[in-house]
Design a protein around this motif. Structure first.
Motif, PDB file in Angstrom:
ATOM      1  N   GLU A  15       0.817  -1.209   0.000  1.00  0.00           N
ATOM      2  CA  GLU A  15       0.000   0.000   0.000  1.00  0.00           C
ATOM      3  C   GLU A  15       0.853   1.262   0.000  1.00  0.00           C
ATOM      4  O   GLU A  15       0.558   2.232  -0.674  1.00  0.00           O
ATOM      5  CB  GLU A  15      -0.947  -0.006   1.211  1.00  0.00           C
ATOM      6  N   VAL A  16       1.950   1.227   0.800  1.00  0.00           N
ATOM      7  CA  VAL A  16       2.822   2.409   0.880  1.00  0.00           C
ATOM      8  C   VAL A  16       3.544   2.657  -0.439  1.00  0.00           C
ATOM      9  O   VAL A  16       3.709   3.805  -0.872  1.00  0.00           O
ATOM     10  CB  VAL A  16       3.834   2.238   2.039  1.00  0.00           C
ATOM     11  N   LEU A  17       3.945   1.577  -1.097  1.00  0.00           N
ATOM     12  CA  LEU A  17       4.762   1.708  -2.307  1.00  0.00           C
ATOM     13  C   LEU A  17       3.920   1.816  -3.585  1.00  0.00           C
ATOM     14  O   LEU A  17       4.479   2.010  -4.664  1.00  0.00           O
ATOM     15  CB  LEU A  17       5.705   0.500  -2.424  1.00  0.00           C
ATOM     16  N   LYS A  18       2.592   1.663  -3.480  1.00  0.00           N
ATOM     17  CA  LYS A  18       1.764   1.642  -4.691  1.00  0.00           C
ATOM     18  C   LYS A  18       1.899   2.938  -5.503  1.00  0.00           C
ATOM     19  O   LYS A  18       2.061   2.920  -6.723  1.00  0.00           O
ATOM     20  CB  LYS A  18       0.296   1.421  -4.329  1.00  0.00           C
ATOM     21  N   THR A  19       1.859   4.071  -4.803  1.00  0.00           N
ATOM     22  CA  THR A  19       1.947   5.361  -5.520  1.00  0.00           C
ATOM     23  C   THR A  19       3.306   5.553  -6.185  1.00  0.00           C
ATOM     24  O   THR A  19       3.387   5.865  -7.380  1.00  0.00           O
ATOM     25  CB  THR A  19       1.643   6.514  -4.560  1.00  0.00           C
ATOM     26  N   PRO A  20       4.432   5.361  -5.457  1.00  0.00           N
ATOM     27  CA  PRO A  20       5.740   5.497  -6.135  1.00  0.00           C
ATOM     28  C   PRO A  20       5.904   4.512  -7.295  1.00  0.00           C
ATOM     29  O   PRO A  20       6.512   4.844  -8.306  1.00  0.00           O
ATOM     30  CB  PRO A  20       6.751   5.230  -5.009  1.00  0.00           C
ATOM     31  N   ILE A  21       5.361   3.297  -7.134  1.00  0.00           N
ATOM     32  CA  ILE A  21       5.517   2.296  -8.201  1.00  0.00           C
ATOM     33  C   ILE A  21       4.762   2.730  -9.448  1.00  0.00           C
ATOM     34  O   ILE A  21       5.297   2.699 -10.563  1.00  0.00           O
ATOM     35  CB  ILE A  21       5.026   0.912  -7.714  1.00  0.00           C
ATOM     36  N   THR A  22       3.486   3.124  -9.260  1.00  0.00           N
ATOM     37  CA  THR A  22       2.691   3.545 -10.429  1.00  0.00           C
ATOM     38  C   THR A  22       3.242   4.802 -11.079  1.00  0.00           C
ATOM     39  O   THR A  22       3.061   5.031 -12.272  1.00  0.00           O
ATOM     40  CB  THR A  22       1.236   3.771 -10.018  1.00  0.00           C
ATOM     41  N   GLN A  23       3.921   5.646 -10.267  1.00  0.00           N
ATOM     42  CA  GLN A  23       4.504   6.876 -10.814  1.00  0.00           C
ATOM     43  C   GLN A  23       5.940   6.671 -11.315  1.00  0.00           C
ATOM     44  O   GLN A  23       6.541   7.588 -11.864  1.00  0.00           O
ATOM     45  CB  GLN A  23       4.480   7.981  -9.742  1.00  0.00           C
ATOM     46  N   GLY A  24       6.466   5.453 -11.123  1.00  0.00           N
ATOM     47  CA  GLY A  24       7.810   5.137 -11.645  1.00  0.00           C
ATOM     48  C   GLY A  24       8.951   5.815 -10.892  1.00  0.00           C
ATOM     49  O   GLY A  24      10.009   6.062 -11.470  1.00  0.00           O
ATOM     50  N   LYS A  25       8.760   6.124  -9.613  1.00  0.00           N
ATOM     51  CA  LYS A  25       9.819   6.794  -8.814  1.00  0.00           C
ATOM     52  C   LYS A  25      10.742   5.738  -8.200  1.00  0.00           C
ATOM     53  O   LYS A  25      10.589   5.341  -7.038  1.00  0.00           O
ATOM     54  CB  LYS A  25       9.170   7.651  -7.735  1.00  0.00           C
ATOM     55  N   LYS A  26      11.703   5.282  -8.987  1.00  0.00           N
ATOM     56  CA  LYS A  26      12.574   4.188  -8.551  1.00  0.00           C
ATOM     57  C   LYS A  26      13.482   4.592  -7.388  1.00  0.00           C
ATOM     58  O   LYS A  26      13.707   3.809  -6.450  1.00  0.00           O
ATOM     59  CB  LYS A  26      13.410   3.704  -9.730  1.00  0.00           C
ATOM     60  N   GLU A  27      14.022   5.798  -7.413  1.00  0.00           N
ATOM     61  CA  GLU A  27      14.930   6.242  -6.355  1.00  0.00           C
ATOM     62  C   GLU A  27      14.180   6.331  -5.035  1.00  0.00           C
ATOM     63  O   GLU A  27      14.721   5.974  -3.980  1.00  0.00           O
ATOM     64  CB  GLU A  27      15.533   7.598  -6.727  1.00  0.00           C
ATOM     65  N   GLU A  28      12.962   6.826  -5.089  1.00  0.00           N
ATOM     66  CA  GLU A  28      12.159   6.922  -3.872  1.00  0.00           C
ATOM     67  C   GLU A  28      11.859   5.527  -3.331  1.00  0.00           C
ATOM     68  O   GLU A  28      11.875   5.309  -2.120  1.00  0.00           O
ATOM     69  CB  GLU A  28      10.857   7.660  -4.183  1.00  0.00           C
ATOM     70  N   ILE A  29      11.635   4.566  -4.237  1.00  0.00           N
ATOM     71  CA  ILE A  29      11.384   3.178  -3.821  1.00  0.00           C
ATOM     72  C   ILE A  29      12.615   2.600  -3.125  1.00  0.00           C
ATOM     73  O   ILE A  29      12.516   2.000  -2.053  1.00  0.00           O
ATOM     74  CB  ILE A  29      10.979   2.323  -5.040  1.00  0.00           C
ATOM     75  N   LYS A  30      13.754   2.792  -3.760  1.00  0.00           N
ATOM     76  CA  LYS A  30      14.998   2.260  -3.180  1.00  0.00           C
ATOM     77  C   LYS A  30      15.249   2.832  -1.795  1.00  0.00           C
ATOM     78  O   LYS A  30      15.582   2.105  -0.851  1.00  0.00           O
ATOM     79  CB  LYS A  30      16.176   2.593  -4.098  1.00  0.00           C
TER      80      LYS A  30
END
Length: 553
Positions: A15-30
């Motif tokens: 749930e927390v990572l859904k927005t960064p994943i759909t927006q393609g923010k890889k650095e924020e995910i890492k």
């Protein structure tokens, strides 16, 4: 317990990572999984839908191989949850993995979130021989969880509320109260987006509901039949007018048109328009079980499912009126042509020399006068009939404007007086039965008198010498009852349904010989209808006829 923990953490991370994943923010995910992984001491890996590692809490994604073939990843994509215990070639340890898919709005898998713990840790955790290590590990886990909870308490609380509110929206409850506590953080942005989405969805559903209600109201009040059919033949819309028109009683929505429609020509039209996606108009005639005529208009709709809308007009009444109009023109032409031809013939005979012979001249002039009188009678009856129809038409003169108090007894006697010479000439007996103290009736006196004259005149014409005709008038609480009868030749049963039509005669030769125009009974019926009454006839060949009229009080 370990599996539940890994599954819970994977759910929260998804749930927390859904927005960064759909927006393609890889650095924020890492950055996020690296920080969270250290705090909760669980290895976290995020993969894209092709198995490429986006981020890992313990390793550099660039040095990690593709994970698409990992059993937990395969199960997560195909079953919704993936679990496996295996040796990790990346960290060189036996690990316990749990993986969950991250789906977009259309239900497609965008990424996979995976959590893992080493088996060595589990072995220590559950080994009864290493209680001190277990105790120490529990203390450390408690401290780690406490620190993690303390640092992420606000985040988790907001996230839980956001998840619950999202579930309410998914159920269709768009009036939820969404707190927006942190507009700068990711959760704040998510709450703001949910708030906006809920409001827009609520407005959209209200608008759709209003438009649906308006459409249903319009369709239900239309006299034309309307039907929408998809490219696969399924009926998606049909109004009550079309059901009544075609005698459809079953629920038709969602069923193939060939199971609902019973008219082959309409089915052929539907099939053609759906297959070829071309507009078409067609007039369709049906002769069984009753004669019906339909004008159909079909237009394909510009949609992915290749829908087409069909509008069907029942033009049976228009066809009937066209036929009546044509019959009237033909009958009038015939009725006028016959006496005119006779007049022309006798005038030519007079011109050729018969005028010089007084006896022949008088004979021919009497014939010409008789045919002239017939023409005058036909035209007079046509004008009277036209006047009655004009007054009775919805757009015409209000018929009640000419209404007055009418004494039926007076009208009957005046009608008989007008026909007295003919009655006496044939020696016909007249029977009258008129209720005493009969109240006055509000109606058009001239037309009511014309009604009695026509009925009594017919009775006199078709009753042999020495026969009987009669008129009865009575009144109840709800209506006036009028009967005109005779002991004449009667009317065959197969002619009874048509005797009120213009120019219709049961015995054309006898009618013309007696001077009838073929319009008398048609005038009678229109007078009755104009006064809101009803008329019927009972007759038996050789015994006579009885015309029964009722007028509302």
């Amino acid at each position: 317990l370990t599996e539940e923990r890994l599954l819970t953490e994977a759910n929260l991370l998804r749930e927390v990572l859904k927005t960064p994943i759909t927006q393609g923010k890889k650095e924020e995910i890492k950055s996020l999984i690296s920080e969270v992984g250290k705090k909760i001491e669980i290895r976290i890996t995020v993969l894209d839908k092709d198995g490429v590692v986006i981020g890992d809490s313990e390793e550099d994604p660039a040095r990690m191989e593709n994970h698409a073939k990992r059993p937990e990843v395969i199960d997560a994509v195909s079953k919704g949850t993936g679990k496996s215990i295996r040796y990790s070639t990346t960290v060189k340890k036996d690990m316990f993995y749990v993986a969950l898919p991250v789906e977009n709005q259309t239900g497609e898998v965008e990424a996979i979130v995976r959590t893992a713990l080493p088996l060595s840790f589990l072995e220590k955790l559950f080994s009864p021989l290493k209680s001190k290590v277990i105790y120490l590990a529990l203390i450390l886990i408690f401290i780690a969880i406490s620190l993690s909870f303390a640092s992420s308490r606000a985040l988790t609380k907001s996230l839980d509320k956001t998840i619950k509110l999202s579930e309410e929206i998914a159920k269709g409850n768009f009036n939820v109260s969404i707190p927006i506590s942190d507009k700068k953080g990711e959760i704040g942005k998510l709450n703001l987006a949910l708030s906006t989405m809920a409001k827009k969805l609520d407005d959209l559903f209200k608008q759709v509901s209003l438009e649906k209600t308006q459409l249903e109201t319009v369709l239900s009040t239309m006299s034309e039949g309307v039907m929408v059919v998809r490219g696969d033949g399924t009926i998606t819309l049909i109004n009550s007018a079309l059901k009544d028109m075609l005698g459809i009683k079953d629920d038709s929505i969602g069923k193939p048109y060939w199971e609902i429609l019973r008219i082959r020509e309409i089915m052929d039209l539907v099939e053609k328009v759906i297959k070829k996606q071309v507009a078409e108009k067609r007039e369709i005639s049906v002769f069984y079980p009753t004669e019906r005529y339909f004008l159909t208009s079909a237009i394909p709709l510009n949609s992915e499912v290749k829908e087409a809308i069909f509008v069907i007009f029942d033009i049976t009444e228009f066809k009937r009126l066209e036929r009546i109009k044509a019959d009237i023109v033909a009958n009038v032409s015939h009725e006028l042509r016959t006496p005119l031809t006779a007049i022309k013939g006798y005038v030519e005979t007079l011109e050729e020399g018969a005028y010089e012979n007084p006896e022949e001249r008088n004979h021919f002039l009497s014939i010409i006068k008789r045919h002239t009188d017939r023409l005058i009678n036909i035209v007079s009856d046509l004008l009277l009939l036209s006047e009655i129809e004009r007054k009775s038409a919805p757009w015409g003169e209000e018929p009640k404007a000419a209404f007055e108090n009418v004494d039926f007894k007076e009208v009957v006697y005046s009608s008989l007086e007008a026909l007295k010479s003919r009655v006496e000439e044939k020696g016909i007996n007249v029977s009258l039965s008129i209720k005493e103290d009969l109240p006055k009736y509000r109606g058009d006196r001239f037309l009511l008198e014309q009604m009695f004259i026509n009925l009594i005149d017919n009775a006199v014409k078709y009753t042999p010498e020495g026969g009987t005709i009669g008129v009865q008038v009575n009144q109840t609480n709800s209506h006036f009852g009028i009967e005109v009868f005779d002991t004449g030749i009667g009317i065959p049963k197969d002619h009874l349904p048509r005797i009120f039509e213009r120019f219709y005669r049961a015995d054309k030769t006898r009618s013309r010989k007696l001077g009838g125009t073929g319009l008398g009974l048609s005038i009678v019926k229109h007078v009755v209808i104009m006064h809101g009454g009803e008329i019927k006839v009972e007759s038996e060949v050789g015994k006579g006829s009885r015309f029964i009229i009722t007028f509302p009080v």
